[in-house]
Design a protein around this motif. Structure first.
Motif, PDB file in Angstrom:
ATOM      1  N   LYS A 125      85.224  85.128  26.348  1.00  0.00           N
ATOM      2  CA  LYS A 125      84.230  84.668  25.371  1.00  0.00           C
ATOM      3  C   LYS A 125      84.220  85.563  24.135  1.00  0.00           C
ATOM      4  O   LYS A 125      84.124  85.074  23.006  1.00  0.00           O
ATOM      5  N   ALA A 154      87.937  83.396  16.270  1.00  0.00           N
ATOM      6  CA  ALA A 154      87.386  82.615  15.149  1.00  0.00           C
ATOM      7  C   ALA A 154      87.018  83.552  13.999  1.00  0.00           C
ATOM      8  O   ALA A 154      87.272  83.249  12.822  1.00  0.00           O
ATOM      9  N   GLY A 155      86.457  84.715  14.333  1.00  0.00           N
ATOM     10  CA  GLY A 155      86.126  85.711  13.310  1.00  0.00           C
ATOM     11  C   GLY A 155      87.370  86.234  12.605  1.00  0.00           C
ATOM     12  O   GLY A 155      87.349  86.505  11.405  1.00  0.00           O
ATOM     13  N   ASN A 190      80.489  86.752  13.215  1.00  0.00           N
ATOM     14  CA  ASN A 190      80.619  87.221  14.591  1.00  0.00           C
ATOM     15  C   ASN A 190      79.276  87.517  15.240  1.00  0.00           C
ATOM     16  O   ASN A 190      79.101  87.278  16.434  1.00  0.00           O
ATOM     17  N   TYR A 191      78.314  88.016  14.482  1.00  0.00           N
ATOM     18  CA  TYR A 191      77.007  88.288  15.084  1.00  0.00           C
ATOM     19  C   TYR A 191      76.424  87.009  15.683  1.00  0.00           C
ATOM     20  O   TYR A 191      75.951  86.998  16.815  1.00  0.00           O
ATOM     21  N   TYR A 248      74.722  84.191  20.324  1.00  0.00           N
ATOM     22  CA  TYR A 248      74.387  82.872  20.859  1.00  0.00           C
ATOM     23  C   TYR A 248      75.466  82.255  21.744  1.00  0.00           C
ATOM     24  O   TYR A 248      75.259  81.173  22.286  1.00  0.00           O
ATOM     25  N   PHE A 249      76.600  82.934  21.911  1.00  0.00           N
ATOM     26  CA  PHE A 249      77.644  82.415  22.795  1.00  0.00           C
ATOM     27  C   PHE A 249      78.086  83.482  23.803  1.00  0.00           C
ATOM     28  O   PHE A 249      77.828  83.354  24.986  1.00  0.00           O
ATOM     29  N   THR A 250      78.710  84.537  23.335  1.00  0.00           N
ATOM     30  CA  THR A 250      79.266  85.538  24.240  1.00  0.00           C
ATOM     31  C   THR A 250      78.196  86.242  25.056  1.00  0.00           C
ATOM     32  O   THR A 250      78.321  86.387  26.273  1.00  0.00           O
ATOM     33  N   GLY A 270      78.020  84.343  16.651  1.00  0.00           N
ATOM     34  CA  GLY A 270      78.814  83.954  17.814  1.00  0.00           C
ATOM     35  C   GLY A 270      78.558  84.820  19.032  1.00  0.00           C
ATOM     36  O   GLY A 270      78.438  84.320  20.157  1.00  0.00           O
ATOM     37  N   PHE A 271      78.455  86.118  18.828  1.00  0.00           N
ATOM     38  CA  PHE A 271      78.216  87.014  19.957  1.00  0.00           C
ATOM     39  C   PHE A 271      76.817  86.825  20.530  1.00  0.00           C
ATOM     40  O   PHE A 271      76.635  86.753  21.738  1.00  0.00           O
ATOM     41  N   ARG A 296      74.751  85.504  25.185  1.00  0.00           N
ATOM     42  CA  ARG A 296      73.485  84.764  25.163  1.00  0.00           C
ATOM     43  C   ARG A 296      72.616  85.065  26.378  1.00  0.00           C
ATOM     44  O   ARG A 296      71.407  84.892  26.337  1.00  0.00           O
ATOM     45  N   VAL A 345      85.178  84.206  20.211  1.00  0.00           N
ATOM     46  CA  VAL A 345      84.395  84.481  19.000  1.00  0.00           C
ATOM     47  C   VAL A 345      85.211  85.361  18.064  1.00  0.00           C
ATOM     48  O   VAL A 345      85.283  85.122  16.856  1.00  0.00           O
TER      49      VAL A 345
END
Length: 174
Positions: free
Chosen positions: A18, A25-26, A60-61, A66-68, A63-64, A70, A22
């Motif tokens: 995860k 994508a970053g 990235n913030y 709310y995804f990685t 993504g991290f 969360r 992110v």
């Protein structure tokens, strides 16, 4: 390797995947903005890189958080964001320090060389960011197994404690 350690290894691999999604994508955001700024402006290479890095950090913030990570502790968002920005700034210095050294120390400043050293700097900084984000920024909540063990212990001891506290009439056994 026992059952618990294989589960831990699986969770760690899932977290790395995860983080990598992110981060990947970053990386695209970072390199895309870097090359766009270099193409449409006359900014020096490291300044263009810093702009791209800052935009990627913001991306990235989200993504991290709310995804990685969360499922991690969400209390103290101000502290979390402060630490994220602090460690991201260190990562920015690492990332752009590699590019700066290649560009101004060795005069490797063609567009291809700039992209190679930008990418290399991102890679080195990513190792630092992964360690610092998971250790200090997005702190883990107590492990599910620990919570489950504690809950089962409480359930097992509760009936025993209730029995002892219940007063019994004299002469009668429970």
């Amino acid at each position: 390797m026992g059952r618990g350690s294989s589960g831990l290894l699986r969770r760690y691999a899932h977290e790395v995947a995860k983080f990598g999604a992110v981060g990947g994508a970053g990386l695209l955001v970072n390199l895309g903005v870097f090359n766009l700024v270099r193409h449409v402006t006359d900014l020096q290479v490291v300044r263009a890189s810093v702009i791209a890095t800052v935009i990627a950090i913001a991306f990235n913030y989200v993504g991290f958080r709310y995804f990685t990570y969360r499922d991690r502790d969400k209390s103290g968002r101000t502290k979390e964001l402060t630490l994220f920005l602090l460690f991201s700034t260190v990562g920015l210095v690492i990332e752009n320090g590699v590019l700066y050294t290649a560009t101004y120390g060795f005069h490797w400043d063609s567009p291809l060389q700039s992209n190679i050293f930008k990418f290399l700097g991102i890679g080195v900084a990513t190792l630092f960011r992964f360690w610092s984000y998971r250790t200090w920024v997005f702190r883990a909540l107590p492990a599910r197994e620990t919570v489950a063990t504690a809950e089962s212990f409480l359930e097992e001891t509760a009936p025993t404690q209730r029995r002892r506290r219940t007063p019994q009439p004299a002469g009668r056994r429970p």
